[in-house]
Design a protein around this motif. Structure first.
Motif, PDB file in Angstrom:
ATOM      1  N   LYS A 156      14.168 -52.396 -15.555  1.00 11.61           N
ATOM      2  CA  LYS A 156      12.846 -52.402 -16.188  1.00 11.61           C
ATOM      3  C   LYS A 156      11.775 -51.833 -15.268  1.00 11.61           C
TER       4      LYS A 156
ATOM      5  N   VAL B 159      12.402 -60.608 -16.830  1.00 15.44           N
ATOM      6  CA  VAL B 159      12.862 -59.969 -15.589  1.00 15.44           C
ATOM      7  C   VAL B 159      12.913 -60.955 -14.432  1.00 15.44           C
TER       8      VAL B 159
ATOM      9  N   ALA C 131      15.759 -64.421 -16.048  1.00 14.96           N
ATOM     10  CA  ALA C 131      16.804 -63.971 -15.120  1.00 14.96           C
ATOM     11  C   ALA C 131      17.204 -65.098 -14.179  1.00 14.96           C
TER      12      ALA C 131
ATOM     13  N   GLU D  57      18.832 -55.752 -12.153  1.00 17.69           N
ATOM     14  CA  GLU D  57      18.158 -55.876 -13.450  1.00 17.69           C
ATOM     15  C   GLU D  57      16.659 -55.604 -13.316  1.00 17.69           C
TER      16      GLU D  57
ATOM     17  N   THR E 171      19.693 -58.377 -19.774  1.00 19.01           N
ATOM     18  CA  THR E 171      19.310 -59.110 -18.562  1.00 19.01           C
ATOM     19  C   THR E 171      20.088 -60.411 -18.446  1.00 19.01           C
TER      20      THR E 171
END
Length: 417
Positions: free
Chosen positions: A158, A177, A181, A154, A368
């Motif tokens: 990005k 992120v 996450a 993930e 995400t």
């Protein structure tokens, strides 16, 4: 003179990047102190072991494979990164002195170590959420998969140029992120491990289980706050010109303002709800403000950053209460701090960043969360079926320190049997 200027700028940006790395690495101490302070004395050594060993494992695994998954040289697609191992050579003097937009402006090794401590921070979020009942080595086994593949995939979407980056998803330093996450992975673990014994009554009541060392937890908060200047400031990536230097200074101001506002707002709300100023809410309010501003610490004014942080502080109090109603036991409030405040922060980007769109932020957040939760749940379920996740009732009652580590944190307070 031009070559000297390029070399000095490269050296300064690299040095700044490395110093920010040191600050983020110091956050490992913050997580350790925060979590050790918020668990009971009988589980202190075990949670410290978790934090120390997960950092070491994360650094090794990210070096071996994680970094190259997150930043692949030859990605398969915008959804699937490539697979490579170890690190290549650093930038050559010729590439730096060539100048131009494509010339590197800091060491590639500096980039790796900065990203490595981010990976370790993501995994640290999980440790507090499953404190006092998840066994040490199954947790560390999960850390290998988390840092090798789950988080880097993930992250690639990005920061590695994947489909979320192409979609226009905006997350400056990782409210989603990194923080959400980690919270999504923690949520999967909490569901599979279950609550601590005695946390919830048969009639739905929530029984308080106080931490053993609130001074230590408060110290952990301030260490994390300090480290966050590197977390957000380092994500600017450079400092060696007037505009970048001013940007870094603004990021520091906004980061601090959001933390301060989150702390005060959470304390005020806790006072209004409980009639007392709950220190754990004060601590988590500051951290929630930091998480909330992480998605965009540069674009807002200092006033807007204060508002974003304050709302983050309010969100975390509500989230902690909601999770308890759902009987999702999180001893340190990690899911609320990093997850709920992270979601607020990613949409707060819309208030100041004209490049952000609601659709882009929503898709990035949902994608995400789904990946982190689902992948973590599957890996943890396999570990549960093969190794087991939770300690026995007897071990939980006696404490994980003796059973997992063979020692206690405060032996002078342990009664002879």
């Amino acid at each position: 003179m031009e070559n000297l200027s390029l070399e000095l700028a490269y050296a300064l940006d690299t040095f700044y990047f490395l110093m920010c790395t040191v600050l983020v690495m110091w956050m490992a101490a913050g997580f350790a102190m925060l979590e050790a302070g918020l668990v009971r004395a009988k589980n202190t050594v075990e949670i410290l072991n978790k934090n120390a060993l997960l950092y070491g494992i994360a650094c090794i695994v990210y070096l071996l494979v994680g970094y190259n998954v997150m930043y692949p040289a030859n990605p398969v697609s915008s959804f699937i990164p490539g697979l490579d191992f170890m690190l290549g050579a650093d930038n050559s003097a010729e590439s730096v002195l060539a100048g131009g937009d494509d010339a590197p402006y800091y060491s590639g090794m500096a980039d790796f170590i900065f990203q490595a401590v981010f990976a370790a921070a993501t995994m640290s979020i999980v440790s507090g959420a499953v404190a006092e009942r998840m066994r040490l080595w199954p947790f560390l086994t999960f850390a290998i998969f988390m840092v090798a593949f789950i988080y880097p995939v993930e992250g690639y979407w990005k920061w590695g140029g994947g489909f979320l980056d192409q979609l226009g998803f905006q997350d400056f330093a990782g409210s989603v992120v990194v923080h959400m996450a980690g919270a999504a992975a923690a949520l999967a673990a909490v569901i599979l491990v279950g609550p601590r014994k005695g946390r919830y009554g048969k009639q739905g009541e929530v029984n308080a289980i106080p931490g053993a060392n609130l001074p230590m937890a408060t110290l952990g908060m301030f260490i994390l706050w300090m480290g966050w200047f590197g977390f957000n400031g380092g994500s600017e990536l450079k400092i060696a010109n007037v505009d970048e230097a001013n940007a870094v200074a603004k990021i520091f101001v906004n980061t601090n303002a959001a933390a301060a506002a989150g702390m005060v707002a959470a304390a005020l709300l806790a006072r209004a709800l409980f009639g007392k100023t709950d220190l754990t809410m004060t601590i988590n309010g500051a951290l929630a403000g930091l998480v909330a501003i992480t998605a965009e610490p540069l674009a807002p004014t200092a006033g807007l950053a204060t508002v974003i942080g304050a709302i983050g502080g309010l969100v975390v109090v509500g989230s902690v209460l909601m999770l308890d109603k759902l009987k999702l036991d999180d001893p340190v409030g990690a899911i609320s701090v990093h997850g709920s405040a992270g979601i607020w922060g990613i949409f707060a980007v819309l208030l100041s960043n004209p490049d952000a769109t609601f659709a882009g932020q929503l898709i990035g957040t949902v994608a995400t969360f789904v990946w982190m939760f689902a992948a973590s749940f599957v890996v943890l379920l396999i570990i549960k079926k093969t190794m087991g996740l939770r300690v026995s009732d007897e071990e939980e009652m006696e404490g994980m320190d003796v059973y997992e580590c063979g020692m206690t944190a405060y032996p002078e307070f342990t009664k002879d049997k």
